[in-house]
Design a protein around this motif. Structure first.
Motif, PDB file in Angstrom:
ATOM      1  N   ARG A 125      -5.726 -60.455 -32.580  1.00  0.00           N
ATOM      2  CA  ARG A 125      -4.296 -60.812 -32.471  1.00  0.00           C
ATOM      3  C   ARG A 125      -3.785 -61.281 -33.827  1.00  0.00           C
ATOM      4  O   ARG A 125      -4.369 -62.164 -34.453  1.00  0.00           O
ATOM      5  N   ALA A 148      -0.107 -61.556 -34.203  1.00  0.00           N
ATOM      6  CA  ALA A 148       1.268 -62.048 -34.004  1.00  0.00           C
ATOM      7  C   ALA A 148       1.359 -62.652 -32.611  1.00  0.00           C
ATOM      8  O   ALA A 148       0.661 -62.212 -31.692  1.00  0.00           O
ATOM      9  N   ASP A 157       1.084 -56.595 -31.027  1.00  0.00           N
ATOM     10  CA  ASP A 157       0.867 -57.919 -31.634  1.00  0.00           C
ATOM     11  C   ASP A 157      -0.581 -58.095 -32.071  1.00  0.00           C
ATOM     12  O   ASP A 157      -0.996 -59.192 -32.435  1.00  0.00           O
TER      13      ASP A 157
END
Ligand SMILES: Cc1ncc(COP(=O)(O)O)c(C=O)c1O
Length: 449
Positions: free
Chosen positions: A231, A233, A346
């Motif tokens: 991840r 974001a 993301d």
């Protein structure tokens, strides 16, 4: 002439893995930029970290012998302890909150072996598995090979649509088929192939549905969190497993391949306690233990903090690559002028493209061939839908209804300049098959990324 080979039913049900086809394309044409294979960033592979740990390990006789000898079927106990704490930390839980322990974890030869063994352990021909549509096509290969009926549930920007899942389960119940439903498979973080993530509220709903419809037998959720640690974001979301307070319904599959190095081919799974023994019996037959040496290496990388540090560095690398790919896409297909749509992940390594209906992107399409001529390759979306794979499967090939105007791009392996060049090549291919001025945004209504 020698007598003909007599292969098993399962062998006849086993297709050429789609990924082999895409790998071959790259080997045959060195100028090709492949955004098809789901390979990780090659530059950041942890050579220094692994070298240091291997030197340490081989410097002493006792550690050398411990690592070079056979290990246990379940996996190196100190590593399983660390994996236990690692998963709890990711979910913001303490050992006191934990619904499972290190003995509910099995280390496997990649998460792929875990997925495969679970198939053998839980599924008989004719059983039903529910997946997302689209979904991870290599897993579909396992299901097809086992003769499983795979049904799928559509996705939107919040991942698997749990309303549609509830409807499907209700329909199956009315048809008397609920007893055949064994598993619900989700790649719930930055999904391969779409890059989409299952939302928090749907995680709870998913578990509730599995519980509610577990009438004659337990319906298990197979949570494949291969990309969770990538991840870059937004805030992390707890695993579906973390809501499974009795450790009954959720099997969690994780891997070192994406956050560290696929060459180590080490994955791990967390299982409901009553599944551990049966799985270990299968694994005993498979290989009675995954590479012990690699597990000792991984144990030291986790103990020293090198693993966590490496994963942290990778997140920045993939974020930058996603940004490069998305800005190259926007340059080539300006959103105001072009009806091409794409997802904005993301984390992870995948972007999903949706072309307008008049642009077919399948393996036999003019676009796919034009892209190959231009020197880029993507995964046609049709590979990612159950029963839609166009590769030959024994006697008859599958249907090809879905994903015809969709494609998966992987930004893992290509360098920044290659990502930009690949999008220029894709742009030329699209213009070759259909000039942009012929595509109206209105035509595009009905497609969503
Ligand atoms: C969703 C998903 N699950 C599992 C795997 C298997 O990875 P490995 O066996 O290397 O852990 C992959 C690999 O690409 C994947 O994308």
């Amino acid at each position: 002439m020698s007598a003909p080979l007599s292969l098993s039913t399962r062998a006849h049900q086993t297709a050429v893995p789609a990924i082999s086809y895409f790998m071959e394309q790259g080997v045959q044409n060195p100028n090709l930029i492949s955004l098809a294979a789901g390979l990780v960033d090659p530059v950041s592979l942890p050579a220094e970290e692994v070298r240091a740990v291997v030197n340490e390990l081989l410097a002493e006789r006792t550690s050398t012998q411990a690592a070079m000898q056979y290990g246990t079927t379940q996996g190196y106990a100190p590593l399983r302890d660390k994996l236990h704490r690692h998963i709890l930390t990711l979910d913001g839980l303490t050992p006191n909150d934990a619904a499972f322990g290190p003995d509910d974890i099995v280390v496997t030869t990649g998460s792929q072996q875990f997925l495969y063994m679970l198939g053998e352990l839980l599924l008989d021909a004719g059983d039903i598995v529910i997946t997302e549509a689209p979904s991870y096509f290599v897993y579909h290969g396992i299901l097809t090979s086992l003769g499983i009926r795979t049904l799928s549930v559509p996705m939107d920007e919040n991942g698997m649509q749990t309303d549609a899942l509830a409807e499907l389960l209700t329909r199956l119940e009315r048809a008397g088929e609920l007893p055949r439903v064994k598993l619900i498979y989700t790649v719930d973080y930055f999904q391969n192939p779409t890059g989409l993530t299952l939302s928090l509220s749907r995680r709870q709903l998913l578990l509730e549905l599995a519980q509610r419809f577990s009438k004659t037998q337990r319906i298990l959720i197979l949570e494949d969190a291969a990309y969770r640690e990538l991840r870059f974001a937004g805030d992390d979301i707890p695993s579906v497993k973390s809501f499974d307070r009795a450790n009954e319904h959720v099997i969690l599959a994780m891997t070192f391949s994406k956050p560290l190095a696929p060459g180590l081919k080490t994955g791990y799974g967390v299982l409901p306690r009553d599944l551990v023994g049966p799985l270990l019996r299968f694994k005993g037959n498979h290989d009675f233990g995954s590479s012990n040496f690699n597990q000792h290496v991984l144990d030291r990388l986790m103990a020293s903090g090198a693993y966590a540090q490496h994963a942290e560095g990778l997140r920045a690398i993939y974020r930058a690559k996603r940004d490069t790919l998305l800005s190259a896409l926007a340059e080539e297909f300006p959103p105001a002028l072009s009806p091409l749509r794409w997802t904005r992940p993301d984390g992870g390594m995948y972007v999903w493209l949706t072309f307008p209906p008049e642009i077919e992107a399948g393996i036999d399409s003019r676009l796919f061939k034009a892209a190959l001529r231009e020197g880029m390759v993507y995964v046609p979306g049709e590979f990612c839908y159950v029963n839609s794979s166009p590769l030959p499967l024994g006697e008859g090939s599958g249907l090809r209804a879905m994903g015809r105007n969709e494609a998966r791009l992987c930004y893992g392996v290509a360098a920044h300049d290659e990502l930009r060049e690949a999008m220029r090549r894709l742009g030329r291919a699209v213009r070759e098959v259909l000039p942009m001025e012929k595509i109206t945004v209105r035509n595009f209504a009905g497609c969503k990324a």
